[in-house]
Design an enzyme around this catalytic site. Structure first.
Site, PDB file in Angstrom:
ATOM      1  N   GLU A 197      52.100   7.052 -33.177  1.00  0.00           N
ATOM      2  CA  GLU A 197      53.239   7.193 -33.632  1.00  0.00           C
ATOM      3  C   GLU A 197      54.266   6.739 -32.417  1.00  0.00           C
ATOM      4  O   GLU A 197      55.164   7.245 -32.271  1.00  0.00           O
ATOM      5  CB  GLU A 197      53.520   8.102 -34.680  1.00  0.00           C
ATOM      6  N   GLU A 380      46.369   6.918 -40.784  1.00  0.00           N
ATOM      7  CA  GLU A 380      47.020   7.970 -41.644  1.00  0.00           C
ATOM      8  C   GLU A 380      47.424   7.544 -42.895  1.00  0.00           C
ATOM      9  O   GLU A 380      48.375   6.481 -43.014  1.00  0.00           O
ATOM     10  CB  GLU A 380      47.900   8.548 -40.680  1.00  0.00           C
TER      11      GLU A 380
HETATM   12  C1  BGP Z   1      52.260  11.625 -38.761  1.00  0.00           C
HETATM   13  C2  BGP Z   1      51.680  12.422 -37.594  1.00  0.00           C
HETATM   14  C3  BGP Z   1      50.673  13.414 -37.761  1.00  0.00           C
HETATM   15  C4  BGP Z   1      50.873  14.104 -39.151  1.00  0.00           C
HETATM   16  C5  BGP Z   1      51.301  13.200 -40.261  1.00  0.00           C
HETATM   17  C6  BGP Z   1      52.029  13.984 -41.565  1.00  0.00           C
HETATM   18  O1  BGP Z   1      53.837  11.650 -38.321  1.00  0.00           O
HETATM   19  O2  BGP Z   1      50.971  11.407 -36.777  1.00  0.00           O
HETATM   20  O3  BGP Z   1      50.507  14.232 -36.744  1.00  0.00           O
HETATM   21  O4  BGP Z   1      50.959  15.450 -39.161  1.00  0.00           O
HETATM   22  O5  BGP Z   1      52.439  12.457 -39.918  1.00  0.00           O
HETATM   23  O6  BGP Z   1      52.989  14.550 -41.498  1.00  0.00           O
HETATM   24  P1  BGP Z   1      53.445  16.207 -41.506  1.00  0.00           P
HETATM   25  O7  BGP Z   1      52.440  16.975 -40.879  1.00  0.00           O
HETATM   26  O8  BGP Z   1      54.721  16.538 -41.168  1.00  0.00           O
HETATM   27  O9  BGP Z   1      53.529  16.149 -43.225  1.00  0.00           O
END
Ligand code: BGP
Length: 488
Positions: A197, A380
């Site tokens: 990201e 993701e």
């Molecule tokens: C992205 C990241 C992850 C992850 C995901 C979900 O931004 O790369 O590390 O955690 O989002 O977000 P969250 O855990 O805040 O629900």
């Protein structure tokens, strides 16, 4: 490839949200080790001390005061320290994924397992052995390991000592890590992500900078670009077969209305997002970059040769996270790199207010392929929900099955109707892990329930959910179990 839509399918994680094993195997302190837990009411915080020893807390993703040094405070709960304990349970977890028929596992390297402060010239062998074991365990089951070299983190020492990526010296420290990883694992790992990201880096915990002013931020980002390009060049030298990418948060946005100025606001927002991948995949700054720098009064200091390095180090594929969509309008302040977050009246949202928008993934796949004509890896996606296990610890997560079904159908359309070359899909947190934004455990994404609460209490035992068996069927039937309009 005889898999649904001829792609790889798997699970993704980040070391500090999943691994635990804090203080074990010679692991040093990471920036995320000083980030506390949080909840809807109490946001996550980063802890620090001032030169006179006064302790302090700053909101997560904000900068630290001048002179502050990140550190751990007694009595606070830091979720990264135990996380979901992959460090001790990796064999069990990888077997669970293999039994579902998955064939790729994305994971992040903990930088301080390899270089505890980031300054060492020799790697920590215990850290390398841990990842070698993880990779070998994957390969044993025919699972392709995919590595994120740097998932939002830094050795805490590099943040404290050099003010993170604001110092160009970080390029050298990062490349030390890359060289060791490429030499050690280059024959076993094909897919690599230089950064996670990249386009939402901000504040102490991401760029590792104390200040989040525009000049510091955009300059630090330039250093990241050079580091990524140099990593790509090194990779081509040491492992010519490798595929090098980076990951961008690419949830789509829609103009809030058909007012022409909303359309322009939308264009500005997309440019703010694609600024990062334009440089890293095309190999040069886009013409609109100057207008962004002008708006912030920023001057990027480039060294001789940087432009050539960016050009030669253009990445091989695009990868992205896509959880939700947003709307953008003429009244929104874009901020340095923050994404606007308007709700969409046509969509339902999760308990955390993230709109559920399956069509968005088809939209992004097309948008990105039109722009770069390079293959794409969805690394993701997933649904963060509150799961309610029964007395046997079974979670009947039909809402997650609906979410995945509807997203997979849209991916199928992108592949089969739109002809977008999609390399693979890794769902976020296939085994439950700690949330990045809130530090909670109750925001769960997985196919597998982990018995653990927001403060780390619980056995950490693993229990497959209903979605686990649905995903297994998806793999076994080559996607035949998908249903039109399941979650609508
Ligand atoms: C992205 C990241 C992850 C992850 C995901 C979900 O931004 O790369 O590390 O955690 O989002 O977000 P969250 O855990 O805040 O629900």
């Amino acid at each position: 490839m005889n898999t649904p839509f001829h792609m790889l399918w798997g699970s993704a994680s980040a070391d500090f949200q999943y691994e635990g094993g804090f203080g074990e195997g010679g692991r040093g302190l990471l920036t995320h080790d000083i980030v506390t837990d949080g909840s809807h009411e109490v946001p996550r915080r980063i802890t620090y001390r001032m030169p006179d020893g006064t302790p302090g807390w700053a909101a997560y993703r904000h900068s630290l005061p001048e002179g502050a040094e990140g550190c751990i405070h007694e009595g606070e709960y830091y979720p990264s320290h135990s996380a979901a304990d992959f460090y001790h349970r990796y064999k069990e977890d990888i077997k669970l994924l293999a039994d579902m028929g998955l064939n790729v596992m994305r994971f992040g390297i903990c930088w301080t397992r390899i270089f505890p402060t980031g300054e060492e010239t020799e790697p920590n062998q215990q850290g390398l052995s841990f990842y070698e074991n993880v990779i070998d365990e994957c390969l044993k089951y025919g699972i392709e390991p995919m590595i994120t070299i740097c998932h939002d983190e830094l050795p805490l020492h590099l943040a404290n000592q050099y003010d993170g990526w604001s110092d160009r010296l970080l390029i050298d420290r990062y490349l030390r890590l890359c060289r060791v990883l490429f030499e050690q694992f280059g024959k076993k790992v094909k897919y690599w992500l230089t950064f996670n990201e990249v386009n939402v880096l901000q504040g102490f915990s991401h760029l590792g900078t104390r200040s989040s002013d525009a000049q510091t931020t955009w300059q630090a980002i330039h250093h990241l670009f050079v580091a990524s390009a140099k990593a790509k060049l090194l990779a081509k030298e040491l492992m010519p077969e490798a595929m090098m990418g980076a990951m961008y948060a690419t949830s789509p946005s829609y103009p809030r209305t058909c007012h022409p100025d909303d359309q322009l606001a939308w264009m500005a927002q997309r440019r703010r997002l694609f600024y990062f991948s334009d440089v890293m995949l095309r190999g040069y700054y886009p013409s609109y970059a100057q207008s962004i720098w002008d708006a912030y009064g920023v001057t990027i200091r480039m060294e001789e040769g940087d432009e050539e390095i960016l050009k030669a180090g253009a990445l091989d594929f695009y990868s992205f996270s896509c959880y939700r969509s947003t709307t953008v309008g003429r009244e929104d302040e874009l901020g340095i790199i923050a994404l606007p977050f308007g709700q969409n009246p046509y969509l339902k949202a999760t308990p955390w207010g993230w709109p559920i928008d399956p069509v968005s993934i088809r939209y992004v796949l097309n948008e990105v392929y039109d722009r770069y004509q390079k293959p794409i890896f969805i690394v993701e996606n997933g649904l963060g929900e509150i799961d309610q296990p029964d007395e046997e610890h079974f979670v009947n997560d039909t809402y997650r099955i609906d979410y995945l079904n509807d997203h997979f159908l849209e991916i199928k359309k992108a592949v089969e109707i739109d002809h977008v070359p999609v390399l693979g899909y890794t769902m976020w947190g296939g085994i439950d892990l700690v949330s990045l934004s809130t530090g909670e455990m109750k925001k769960r994404y997985g196919f597998v329930y982990v018995d653990m609460d927001d403060k780390g209490n619980g056995t950490k035992n693993r229990y497959p959910k209903a979605s686990y068996y649905w995903m297994k069927e998806f793999m076994e039937t080559n996607g035949e179990n998908l249903k039109e309009n399941r979650g609508r």
